[in-house]
Design a protein around this motif. Sequence first.
Motif, mmCIF file in Angstrom:
data_model
loop_
_atom_site.group_PDB
_atom_site.id
_atom_site.type_symbol
_atom_site.label_atom_id
_atom_site.label_comp_id
_atom_site.label_asym_id
_atom_site.label_seq_id
_atom_site.Cartn_x
_atom_site.Cartn_y
_atom_site.Cartn_z
ATOM 1 N N SER A 150 4.167 -5.835 11.496
ATOM 2 C CA SER A 150 5.122 -5.982 12.600
ATOM 3 C C SER A 150 6.516 -5.507 12.179
ATOM 4 C CB SER A 150 5.186 -7.440 13.073
ATOM 5 O OG SER A 150 5.918 -8.237 12.160
ATOM 6 N N ARG A 151 6.787 -5.477 10.888
ATOM 7 C CA ARG A 151 8.056 -4.968 10.373
ATOM 8 C C ARG A 151 8.038 -3.436 10.299
ATOM 9 N NH1 ARG A 151 12.213 -7.748 10.351
ATOM 10 N NH2 ARG A 151 13.014 -6.785 8.502
ATOM 11 N N GLY A 152 6.858 -2.850 10.565
ATOM 12 C CA GLY A 152 6.774 -1.391 10.615
ATOM 13 C C GLY A 152 6.228 -0.732 9.376
ATOM 14 N N TYR A 153 5.648 -1.505 8.480
ATOM 15 C CA TYR A 153 5.060 -0.904 7.286
ATOM 16 C C TYR A 153 3.655 -0.402 7.586
ATOM 17 C CZ TYR A 153 9.001 -2.570 4.621
ATOM 18 O OH TYR A 153 10.281 -2.765 4.154
ATOM 19 N N GLU A 154 3.249 0.649 6.879
ATOM 20 C CA GLU A 154 1.964 1.286 7.093
ATOM 21 C C GLU A 154 0.843 0.406 6.545
ATOM 22 O OE1 GLU A 154 4.683 2.401 5.730
ATOM 23 O OE2 GLU A 154 5.000 4.538 6.069
ATOM 24 N N GLN A 155 -0.274 0.384 7.280
ATOM 25 C CA GLN A 155 -1.382 -0.506 6.946
ATOM 26 C C GLN A 155 -1.904 -0.306 5.521
ATOM 27 O OE1 GLN A 155 -4.551 -0.707 9.796
ATOM 28 N NE2 GLN A 155 -5.506 -2.410 8.763
ATOM 29 N N ASP A 156 -2.061 0.938 5.089
ATOM 30 C CA ASP A 156 -2.608 1.171 3.746
ATOM 31 C C ASP A 156 -1.671 0.625 2.668
ATOM 32 O OD1 ASP A 156 -0.806 3.199 4.516
ATOM 33 O OD2 ASP A 156 -1.650 4.645 3.114
ATOM 34 N N LEU A 157 -0.356 0.794 2.845
ATOM 35 C CA LEU A 157 0.601 0.262 1.873
ATOM 36 C C LEU A 157 0.630 -1.263 1.900
ATOM 37 C CD1 LEU A 157 3.650 2.699 2.226
ATOM 38 C CD2 LEU A 157 1.951 2.622 0.402
ATOM 39 N N VAL A 158 0.513 -1.828 3.092
ATOM 40 C CA VAL A 158 0.509 -3.289 3.245
ATOM 41 C C VAL A 158 -0.708 -3.868 2.514
ATOM 42 C CG1 VAL A 158 0.204 -5.174 4.903
ATOM 43 C CG2 VAL A 158 1.857 -3.360 5.375
ATOM 44 N N GLN A 159 -1.870 -3.258 2.732
ATOM 45 C CA GLN A 159 -3.102 -3.735 2.079
ATOM 46 C C GLN A 159 -2.922 -3.678 0.546
ATOM 47 O OE1 GLN A 159 -5.667 -5.068 3.548
ATOM 48 N NE2 GLN A 159 -5.588 -4.341 5.659
ATOM 49 N N GLU A 160 -2.387 -2.558 0.076
ATOM 50 C CA GLU A 160 -2.168 -2.356 -1.363
ATOM 51 C C GLU A 160 -1.228 -3.432 -1.923
ATOM 52 O OE1 GLU A 160 0.004 1.138 -3.793
ATOM 53 O OE2 GLU A 160 -1.374 1.850 -2.223
ATOM 54 N N ALA A 161 -0.146 -3.728 -1.187
ATOM 55 C CA ALA A 161 0.837 -4.718 -1.636
ATOM 56 C C ALA A 161 0.216 -6.103 -1.681
ATOM 57 C CB ALA A 161 2.054 -4.700 -0.709
ATOM 58 N N VAL A 162 -0.570 -6.459 -0.672
ATOM 59 C CA VAL A 162 -1.184 -7.793 -0.620
ATOM 60 C C VAL A 162 -2.221 -7.941 -1.740
ATOM 61 C CG1 VAL A 162 -2.603 -9.353 0.775
ATOM 62 C CG2 VAL A 162 -0.649 -8.194 1.801
ATOM 63 N N VAL A 163 -2.976 -6.883 -1.991
ATOM 64 C CA VAL A 163 -3.958 -6.925 -3.091
ATOM 65 C C VAL A 163 -3.239 -7.111 -4.414
ATOM 66 C CG1 VAL A 163 -5.597 -5.497 -4.397
ATOM 67 C CG2 VAL A 163 -5.783 -5.644 -1.916
ATOM 68 N N SER A 164 -2.142 -6.387 -4.621
ATOM 69 C CA SER A 164 -1.401 -6.508 -5.895
ATOM 70 C C SER A 164 -0.789 -7.910 -6.037
ATOM 71 C CB SER A 164 -0.342 -5.417 -6.036
ATOM 72 O OG SER A 164 0.783 -5.720 -5.271
ATOM 73 N N LEU A 165 -0.433 -8.535 -4.935
ATOM 74 C CA LEU A 165 0.082 -9.909 -4.938
ATOM 75 C C LEU A 165 -1.000 -10.877 -5.414
ATOM 76 C CD1 LEU A 165 2.002 -10.809 -1.644
ATOM 77 C CD2 LEU A 165 2.812 -11.018 -3.977
ATOM 78 N N GLN A 166 -2.190 -10.681 -4.892
ATOM 79 C CA GLN A 166 -3.291 -11.588 -5.201
ATOM 80 C C GLN A 166 -3.756 -11.450 -6.648
ATOM 81 O OE1 GLN A 166 -5.780 -10.382 -1.918
ATOM 82 N NE2 GLN A 166 -5.169 -12.175 -0.730
ATOM 83 N N LYS A 167 -3.565 -10.267 -7.220
ATOM 84 C CA LYS A 167 -3.935 -10.056 -8.620
ATOM 85 C C LYS A 167 -2.926 -10.731 -9.543
ATOM 86 C CE LYS A 167 -6.346 -5.670 -8.117
ATOM 87 N NZ LYS A 167 -6.224 -4.220 -8.275
ATOM 88 N N GLY A 168 -1.627 -10.708 -9.076
ATOM 89 C CA GLY A 168 -0.533 -11.188 -9.934
ATOM 90 C C GLY A 168 -0.353 -12.625 -9.955
#
Length: 168
Positions: A150-168
């Motif tokens: 909703s903030r306008g970020y692209e879905q593929d980047l959002v998915q990547e960021a959330v996955v990296s969050l869950q790993k960290g």
Amino acid sequence: MSGWGKYNPDQAPKKYWSLEEAKGKLETYCAYQERSQWEVRRKLYEKGIKGNAAEELISEMISDDFLNEERYARAFARGKFRIKRWGRNRIIQELKMRDISPRCIQYGLSEIDPDEYYDSLLTQAEKKWEKTLEKDHFKKRYKVIQYLMSRGYEQDLVQEAVVSLQKG
């Protein structure tokens, strides 16, 4: 009951501009901050100047370099990203609403540094993840993804960021 459409004697009547007055006012309006032709056209309409007269004034503003769509798109994209932390999709959508050409939109997006962009996305993802009080891991993930999109970020980047969050 509100007074929509009723005359209010306390309210000042709308102030319309004469053509002579309009040029000076527009120069001040455009010198204060970058404006798009759409914004200037709207301002002129508000002040009672329409049609050919408005288009002539806009042409003058362009030739005097008070109006420049590319410069506007660059400033808009830079500002909305740095200050409001909007993603590219939201910036594109807002620029399209202001009738900015696709070429100028691309120039605007070129102002955003890809590394800074991804860092901003990660920071927002981390903040939202911490603030989201949801026990169910999948629901929490969904809420964070929805927020970032909703903030306008692209879905593929959002998915990547959330996955990296869950790993960290």
